[in-house]
Design an enzyme around this catalytic site. Sequence first.
Site, PDB file in Angstrom:
ATOM      1  N   PHE A  58      -2.088 -10.168   9.782  1.00  0.00           N
ATOM      2  CA  PHE A  58      -1.017 -10.227   9.589  1.00  0.00           C
ATOM      3  C   PHE A  58      -0.544  -9.435  10.646  1.00  0.00           C
ATOM      4  O   PHE A  58       0.823  -8.815  10.946  1.00  0.00           O
ATOM      5  CB  PHE A  58      -0.562  -9.359   8.213  1.00  0.00           C
ATOM      6  CG  PHE A  58      -1.191  -7.963   8.277  1.00  0.00           C
ATOM      7  CD1 PHE A  58      -0.900  -6.671   8.921  1.00  0.00           C
ATOM      8  CD2 PHE A  58      -2.587  -8.244   7.306  1.00  0.00           C
ATOM      9  CE1 PHE A  58      -1.363  -5.670   8.700  1.00  0.00           C
ATOM     10  CE2 PHE A  58      -2.969  -6.372   7.807  1.00  0.00           C
ATOM     11  CZ  PHE A  58      -2.396  -5.411   7.962  1.00  0.00           C
ATOM     12  N   ARG A  86       2.640  10.299   2.083  1.00  0.00           N
ATOM     13  CA  ARG A  86       2.318   9.346   1.374  1.00  0.00           C
ATOM     14  C   ARG A  86       2.779   9.365  -0.031  1.00  0.00           C
ATOM     15  O   ARG A  86       2.970   7.928  -0.537  1.00  0.00           O
ATOM     16  CB  ARG A  86       0.680   9.523   2.334  1.00  0.00           C
ATOM     17  CG  ARG A  86       0.664   9.330   3.026  1.00  0.00           C
ATOM     18  CD  ARG A  86       0.591   7.902   3.944  1.00  0.00           C
ATOM     19  NE  ARG A  86      -0.257   7.437   3.107  1.00  0.00           N
ATOM     20  CZ  ARG A  86      -0.495   6.298   4.100  1.00  0.00           C
ATOM     21  NH1 ARG A  86      -0.027   5.751   4.989  1.00  0.00           N
ATOM     22  NH2 ARG A  86      -1.095   5.218   3.387  1.00  0.00           N
ATOM     23  N   ARG A 103       9.172   3.197  -1.519  1.00  0.00           N
ATOM     24  CA  ARG A 103       8.919   1.941  -1.305  1.00  0.00           C
ATOM     25  C   ARG A 103       9.351   1.342  -2.138  1.00  0.00           C
ATOM     26  O   ARG A 103       9.939   0.081  -2.515  1.00  0.00           O
ATOM     27  CB  ARG A 103       7.141   1.252  -0.997  1.00  0.00           C
ATOM     28  CG  ARG A 103       6.956   2.038   0.313  1.00  0.00           C
ATOM     29  CD  ARG A 103       5.743   2.205   1.083  1.00  0.00           C
ATOM     30  NE  ARG A 103       5.266   2.484   2.896  1.00  0.00           N
ATOM     31  CZ  ARG A 103       4.346   2.112   3.131  1.00  0.00           C
ATOM     32  NH1 ARG A 103       3.323   2.735   2.252  1.00  0.00           N
ATOM     33  NH2 ARG A 103       4.358   2.444   4.121  1.00  0.00           N
ATOM     34  N   ASN A 113       8.140  -2.791   4.708  1.00  0.00           N
ATOM     35  CA  ASN A 113       8.122  -2.227   3.199  1.00  0.00           C
ATOM     36  C   ASN A 113       8.533  -0.851   3.596  1.00  0.00           C
ATOM     37  O   ASN A 113       8.424   0.723   2.948  1.00  0.00           O
ATOM     38  CB  ASN A 113       6.325  -2.361   2.621  1.00  0.00           C
ATOM     39  CG  ASN A 113       5.635  -1.351   3.728  1.00  0.00           C
ATOM     40  OD1 ASN A 113       6.151  -1.292   4.844  1.00  0.00           O
ATOM     41  ND2 ASN A 113       4.367  -1.024   3.555  1.00  0.00           N
ATOM     42  N   HIS A 116       7.779   3.787   7.183  1.00  0.00           N
ATOM     43  CA  HIS A 116       5.787   4.039   7.849  1.00  0.00           C
ATOM     44  C   HIS A 116       5.854   5.804   7.658  1.00  0.00           C
ATOM     45  O   HIS A 116       6.440   6.283   7.648  1.00  0.00           O
ATOM     46  CB  HIS A 116       6.216   4.208   9.365  1.00  0.00           C
ATOM     47  CG  HIS A 116       4.498   4.836   9.562  1.00  0.00           C
ATOM     48  ND1 HIS A 116       3.560   3.626   9.361  1.00  0.00           N
ATOM     49  CD2 HIS A 116       4.349   5.947  10.145  1.00  0.00           C
ATOM     50  CE1 HIS A 116       2.585   4.700  10.511  1.00  0.00           C
ATOM     51  NE2 HIS A 116       3.157   5.706  10.317  1.00  0.00           N
TER      52      HIS A 116
HETATM   53  P1  GDP Z   1       0.436   1.760   5.197  1.00  0.00           P
HETATM   54  O1  GDP Z   1      -0.654   3.081   5.683  1.00  0.00           O
HETATM   55  O2  GDP Z   1       0.842   2.273   3.720  1.00  0.00           O
HETATM   56  O3  GDP Z   1       1.794   2.079   6.218  1.00  0.00           O
HETATM   57  O4  GDP Z   1      -0.546   0.777   5.390  1.00  0.00           O
HETATM   58  P2  GDP Z   1      -1.692   0.147   6.607  1.00  0.00           P
HETATM   59  O5  GDP Z   1      -2.121   1.048   7.762  1.00  0.00           O
HETATM   60  O6  GDP Z   1      -2.583  -0.313   5.578  1.00  0.00           O
HETATM   61  O7  GDP Z   1      -0.669  -1.421   7.035  1.00  0.00           O
HETATM   62  C1  GDP Z   1      -0.049  -0.911   8.444  1.00  0.00           C
HETATM   63  C2  GDP Z   1       1.604  -1.699   7.803  1.00  0.00           C
HETATM   64  O8  GDP Z   1       1.054  -2.976   8.298  1.00  0.00           O
HETATM   65  C3  GDP Z   1       1.812  -1.832   6.371  1.00  0.00           C
HETATM   66  O9  GDP Z   1       3.108  -0.805   6.571  1.00  0.00           O
HETATM   67  C4  GDP Z   1       2.749  -3.617   6.600  1.00  0.00           C
HETATM   68  O10 GDP Z   1       4.168  -2.847   6.145  1.00  0.00           O
HETATM   69  C5  GDP Z   1       2.142  -4.080   7.301  1.00  0.00           C
HETATM   70  N1  GDP Z   1       1.102  -4.705   6.359  1.00  0.00           N
HETATM   71  C6  GDP Z   1      -0.037  -4.310   5.146  1.00  0.00           C
HETATM   72  N2  GDP Z   1      -0.433  -5.517   4.866  1.00  0.00           N
HETATM   73  C7  GDP Z   1       0.114  -6.184   5.335  1.00  0.00           C
HETATM   74  C8  GDP Z   1      -0.510  -8.181   4.493  1.00  0.00           C
HETATM   75  O11 GDP Z   1      -0.947  -8.350   4.377  1.00  0.00           O
HETATM   76  N3  GDP Z   1       1.269  -8.640   5.175  1.00  0.00           N
HETATM   77  C9  GDP Z   1       1.739  -8.250   6.469  1.00  0.00           C
HETATM   78  N4  GDP Z   1       2.895  -9.112   6.904  1.00  0.00           N
HETATM   79  N5  GDP Z   1       1.820  -6.630   6.852  1.00  0.00           N
HETATM   80  C10 GDP Z   1       1.312  -5.810   6.102  1.00  0.00           C
END
Ligand code: GDP
Length: 138
Positions: A58, A86, A103, A113, A116
């Site tokens: 992604f 968080r 969220r 979402n 951040h």
């Molecule tokens: P966070 O720490 O909760 O923000 O989550 P992560 O560090 O796992 O991912 C960072 C960001 O990447 C997320 O907040 C989403 O905006 C994006 N993201 C994560 N998983 C996906 C996915 O499966 N698809 C897409 N399009 N974006 C994703």
Amino acid sequence: MNNRTFTMIKPDAFSKGYSGLILDRIIQAGFKIIAVKMTRLSPEKAGEFYAVHRERGFYQELVDFMSSGPIIAAILEKSNAVADFRTLIGATDPAKATEGTIRKLYAASVGENAIHGSDSNENAKIESDFFFSVLERY
Ligand code: GDP
């Protein structure tokens, strides 16, 4: 930096007019704003910020989304800031987020979402330094 975290109101929430409501929830939850700015990430800067996800399927979608419009970046202060923030924002996927979290209230999908929040004290410092000079912190 154990008492500080970094946040961005993402382009989806910004464009839907949720920025004021989200900032209010953050302040009501006891976080003090140490630094704040409205800006827009270039695709290069968005790619740099999310470089840790470079190998994920992604990544390009994430870079395109995060550079698609204005964001609000901020440094926040509170005891136990990273973990408490968080909890306030909820799970990455809004469908899995707890009721009342930012969220759950304002995000539409796992990609778009709304907000951040840094996932560690170390990343809070790295991400704060990415956006803010010393002169921009109060
Ligand atoms: P966070 O720490 O909760 O923000 O989550 P992560 O560090 O796992 O991912 C960072 C960001 O990447 C997320 O907040 C989403 O905006 C994006 N993201 C994560 N998983 C996906 C996915 O499966 N698809 C897409 N399009 N974006 C994703």
